[in-house]
Motif scaffolding. Structure first.
Motif, short mmCIF file in Angstrom:
data_model
loop_
_atom_site.label_atom_id
_atom_site.label_comp_id
_atom_site.label_asym_id
_atom_site.label_seq_id
_atom_site.Cartn_x
_atom_site.Cartn_y
_atom_site.Cartn_z
N MET A 395 6.73 -3.94 10.41
CA MET A 395 6.57 -3.76 8.83
C MET A 395 6.91 -2.29 8.23
SD MET A 395 5.38 -6.60 8.20
CE MET A 395 5.21 -6.06 6.53
N VAL A 396 6.97 -1.43 9.12
CA VAL A 396 7.39 0.01 8.83
C VAL A 396 9.03 -0.12 8.57
CG1 VAL A 396 7.78 2.27 9.57
CG2 VAL A 396 5.64 1.26 10.18
N ALA A 397 9.76 -0.94 9.59
CA ALA A 397 11.27 -1.09 9.35
C ALA A 397 11.49 -1.80 8.00
CB ALA A 397 11.91 -1.93 10.74
N LEU A 398 10.61 -2.90 7.78
CA LEU A 398 10.91 -3.57 6.48
C LEU A 398 10.88 -2.72 5.22
CD1 LEU A 398 9.04 -6.91 7.25
CD2 LEU A 398 11.84 -6.46 7.34
N VAL A 399 9.95 -1.78 5.31
CA VAL A 399 9.67 -0.85 4.00
C VAL A 399 10.65 0.07 4.07
CG1 VAL A 399 8.27 0.99 3.37
CG2 VAL A 399 7.08 -0.95 4.39
N LEU A 400 11.25 0.53 5.26
CA LEU A 400 12.35 1.77 5.19
C LEU A 400 13.69 1.31 4.82
CD1 LEU A 400 11.32 3.81 8.30
CD2 LEU A 400 10.73 4.11 6.00
N VAL A 401 13.99 0.12 5.32
CA VAL A 401 15.05 -0.66 5.03
C VAL A 401 15.31 -1.05 3.41
CG1 VAL A 401 14.98 -3.04 5.51
CG2 VAL A 401 17.21 -1.94 5.89
N ASP A 402 14.04 -1.56 2.91
CA ASP A 402 14.16 -1.77 1.65
C ASP A 402 14.21 -0.56 0.63
OD1 ASP A 402 13.83 -4.11 -0.30
OD2 ASP A 402 11.88 -3.08 -0.94
N GLN A 403 13.68 0.63 1.36
CA GLN A 403 13.51 1.79 0.35
C GLN A 403 15.17 2.36 0.51
OE1 GLN A 403 11.46 3.29 -1.63
NE2 GLN A 403 10.21 1.22 -1.38
N LEU A 404 15.57 2.14 1.62
CA LEU A 404 17.06 2.78 2.02
C LEU A 404 18.06 2.07 0.83
CD1 LEU A 404 19.04 4.34 3.32
CD2 LEU A 404 19.29 2.60 4.98
N MET A 405 18.01 0.89 0.78
CA MET A 405 18.94 0.08 -0.13
C MET A 405 18.58 0.49 -1.59
SD MET A 405 18.75 -3.59 2.01
CE MET A 405 19.99 -4.40 0.83
N ALA A 406 17.25 0.74 -2.13
CA ALA A 406 17.04 1.14 -3.20
C ALA A 406 17.50 2.41 -3.34
CB ALA A 406 15.36 1.18 -3.46
N GLN A 407 17.51 3.41 -2.61
CA GLN A 407 18.01 4.92 -2.65
C GLN A 407 19.39 4.75 -2.86
OE1 GLN A 407 16.63 7.75 -3.37
NE2 GLN A 407 17.69 9.44 -2.60
N TYR A 408 20.18 4.17 -2.10
CA TYR A 408 21.52 3.93 -2.20
C TYR A 408 22.10 3.69 -3.19
CZ TYR A 408 26.15 3.52 0.00
OH TYR A 408 27.58 3.71 0.21
N ALA A 409 21.27 2.39 -4.07
CA ALA A 409 21.77 1.99 -5.24
C ALA A 409 21.43 2.86 -6.37
CB ALA A 409 21.02 0.60 -5.57
N GLN A 410 20.44 3.52 -6.24
CA GLN A 410 19.86 4.45 -7.45
C GLN A 410 20.56 5.83 -7.41
OE1 GLN A 410 16.02 5.47 -8.00
NE2 GLN A 410 16.15 6.02 -10.08
N CYS A 411 20.48 6.38 -6.47
CA CYS A 411 20.80 7.86 -6.35
C CYS A 411 21.99 8.14 -5.50
CB CYS A 411 19.67 8.68 -5.74
SG CYS A 411 18.06 8.49 -6.46
N HIS A 412 22.63 7.31 -4.88
CA HIS A 412 23.82 7.43 -4.28
C HIS A 412 25.12 6.51 -4.53
CE1 HIS A 412 22.36 10.09 -1.12
NE2 HIS A 412 21.22 9.71 -1.32
N LEU A 413 24.95 5.85 -5.80
CA LEU A 413 25.93 5.08 -6.34
C LEU A 413 27.07 6.17 -6.71
CD1 LEU A 413 26.99 2.16 -7.27
CD2 LEU A 413 25.62 2.49 -9.20
N PHE A 414 26.67 7.25 -7.31
CA PHE A 414 27.96 8.17 -7.90
C PHE A 414 27.73 9.42 -6.83
CE2 PHE A 414 26.65 5.86 -11.57
CZ PHE A 414 27.91 5.27 -12.02
N PRO A 415 28.66 10.39 -6.88
CA PRO A 415 28.67 11.50 -6.12
C PRO A 415 27.25 12.10 -6.08
CG PRO A 415 31.02 11.47 -7.06
CD PRO A 415 29.94 10.19 -7.89
N ILE A 416 26.98 12.55 -4.96
CA ILE A 416 25.42 13.35 -4.94
C ILE A 416 25.73 14.77 -5.27
CG2 ILE A 416 24.76 11.80 -3.22
CD1 ILE A 416 25.02 14.06 -1.19
N ASN A 417 24.68 15.58 -5.77
CA ASN A 417 24.72 16.97 -5.90
C ASN A 417 24.34 17.51 -4.41
OD1 ASN A 417 24.17 19.63 -6.41
ND2 ASN A 417 22.64 19.23 -7.84
N PRO A 418 25.54 18.12 -3.91
CA PRO A 418 25.50 18.27 -2.51
C PRO A 418 24.76 19.94 -2.26
CG PRO A 418 27.58 19.24 -3.57
CD PRO A 418 26.99 18.19 -4.32
N GLU A 419 24.18 20.58 -3.42
CA GLU A 419 23.60 21.54 -2.98
C GLU A 419 22.11 21.38 -2.93
OE1 GLU A 419 24.20 24.86 -6.05
OE2 GLU A 419 26.30 24.92 -5.74
#
Length: 441
Positions: A395-419
């Motif tokens: 159950m912990v893994a299902l939460v984290l992989v779902d959140q990982l895909m959401a984070q990638y789609a929203q906040c890493h679709l474009f170049p990140i702020n490296p600072e």
């Protein structure tokens, strides 16, 4: 959508064609104004069944019942081109299966899984993955008493209250056998997390009844799966493992049961998982873990013990490590602050009640509301926590992989702020191994 036209009269209380006015007055009066009103009626109402699915981007739906033909799941949203076979799922299913030791249910099931869609030539295709495990050791007659009377603290009564009907044999959907449909996709989720970001998820038994493993006896930085799997109760400390096994044996021989606690840690979790307000990471973890059968409590980080501290004592002070990464000197936050992962070890504890179905005489009532006594038959765990370990991990893994895909789609679709941000791959990922028979891309 279907449409219909209705007419309404205004400027008068009479209907068209009414004879309440005399012919003379009717000729002098203004004709009733007719207004056509278009109403819309839904022809096909779509009703979504609730309660059997989890996840948004990596979505899992479970199916099946304890004494039906089998159980399983459908995984939707899995990324394509990931090597996957039944053996990848079977290891954790074997850790969950019944009959593995004297302190678990004696029901004999191999829990051998079969993947029938979503995988081609050993690689995921991005389409729904169907996983099925047949039931082979059902004993429906063991539950004849349950068709008449309710087991205390079990879901028998509430299923009747909700649906007006229920599957008597084995408890139906309320049986822990349903969790096969969670452990299988959880194994896939763990594989994705490990190979993408080096994330590790480990759970272990930290309490059985009154035997409590002190927290300082487990080194979460260096804990290994081998330490956990070294004994039948899945406690990484051999001394306390023997005490826990003895506590389970003491009630098992008397037809009774005990509860316990499973602790779960996550190492190398990517930073930034989770969202503010309603979908905080700890809230998603709590919901997922508390959806498991027999759960009664959840806490992460300092949990309830943190209420005994002051703010100065409880705060995790920041520092910059030798690699320039922002870290915390302590981890009372449990790796999550403001509902978002901060890169430290995520730790949580899940409490499980004593097994409801026991071989001791208890007072209850029948379905027709008559008081009676019951001694439940059937094969059940005297303590659920040893087999709950892979369930919590899943159950912990299902939460984290779902959140990982959401984070990638929203906040890493474009170049990140490296600072301020860092790549989601916090560790050098293990490259996916191409199956020998995979076609060249």
């Amino acid at each position: 959508m279907a449409s219909s036209l209705t007419s309404k009269s205004i400027l008068g209380s009479t209907k068209p064609g009414s004879s309440s006015l005399s012919p003379e007055l009717r000729r002098l009066s203004s004709p009733a104004v007719q207004i056509s009103i278009r109403t819309q009626t839904k022809k096909n109402l779509q009703i979504q069944a609730t309660g059997s699915s989890y996840g948004t981007h990596f979505r899992v739906s479970t199916f099946g019942e304890s004494h039906g033909g089998g159980v399983g799941c459908i995984i939707d949203g899995c990324p394509p081109r990931i090597p996957l076979s039944e053996s990848d799922l079977q290891f954790d299913l074997d850790r969950r299966r019944p009959g593995q030791s004297r302190i678990t249910t004696p029901r004999k099931e191999t829990d051998t899984c079969r993947i029938s869609s979503g995988v081609s030539e050993g690689m995921t295709t991005g389409t729904p993955i169907h996983v099925f495990v047949p039931n082979t050791d059902q004993r429906g007659l063991d539950y004849s008493e349950m068709s008449v009377a309710y087991r205390p603290s079990h879901a028998d009564a509430t299923y009747d209250m909700k649906y007006g009907v229920r599957s008597v044999q084995g408890g139906g959907r309320s049986s822990a056998r349903e969790t096969i449909g969670r452990v299988a996709p959880g194994a896939l989720a763990k594989k994705i997390l490990k190979q993408f970001a080096g994330t590790e998820i480990l759970a272990y038994v930290s309490q059985v009844h009154q035997v409590v493993l002190p927290e300082d006896l487990v080194d979460h930085e260096n804990l290994t799966l081998e330490q956990i799997e070294n004994n039948i109760v899945r406690c990484p400390n051999p001394e306390y493992a023997e005490k826990m096994i003895a506590a389970i044996d003491a009630v098992r021989t008397k037809g009774n049961s005990v509860g316990g606690v499973v602790t779960c840690i996550v190492r190398n979790a990517p930073r930034g998982l989770g969202t503010p307000v309603f979908d905080k990471l700890e809230a998603e973890l709590a919901k997922a873990c508390m959806s498991l059968p027999a759960t009664k409590g959840f806490e992460f980080g300092s949990g309830f013990s943190g209420t005994f501290l002051t703010g100065l004592e409880h705060n995790d002070e920041f520092y910059a490590d030798e690699n320039g990464r922002i870290r915390t000197k302590t981890n009372r936050s449990g790796g999550i602050q403001g509902g978002i992962s901060n890169g430290e070890i995520i730790n949580m504890r899940v409490a499980f009640k004593p097994t409801s179905t026991i071989g001791s005489k208890q007072n209850t009532v029948t379905r027709d509301k008559k008081e009676t006594e019951m001694i439940a038959r059937g094969r059940h765990d005297p303590c659920v926590v040893p087999r709950a370990v892979p369930m919590v991990e899943a159950m912990v893994a299902l939460v984290l992989v779902d959140q990982l895909m959401a984070q990638y789609a929203q906040c890493h679709l474009f170049p990140i702020n490296p600072e301020l941000q860092e790549p989601l791959r916090t560790a050098s990922p293990v490259e996916f191994e191409q199956p020998q028979n995979a076609a060249a891309l």
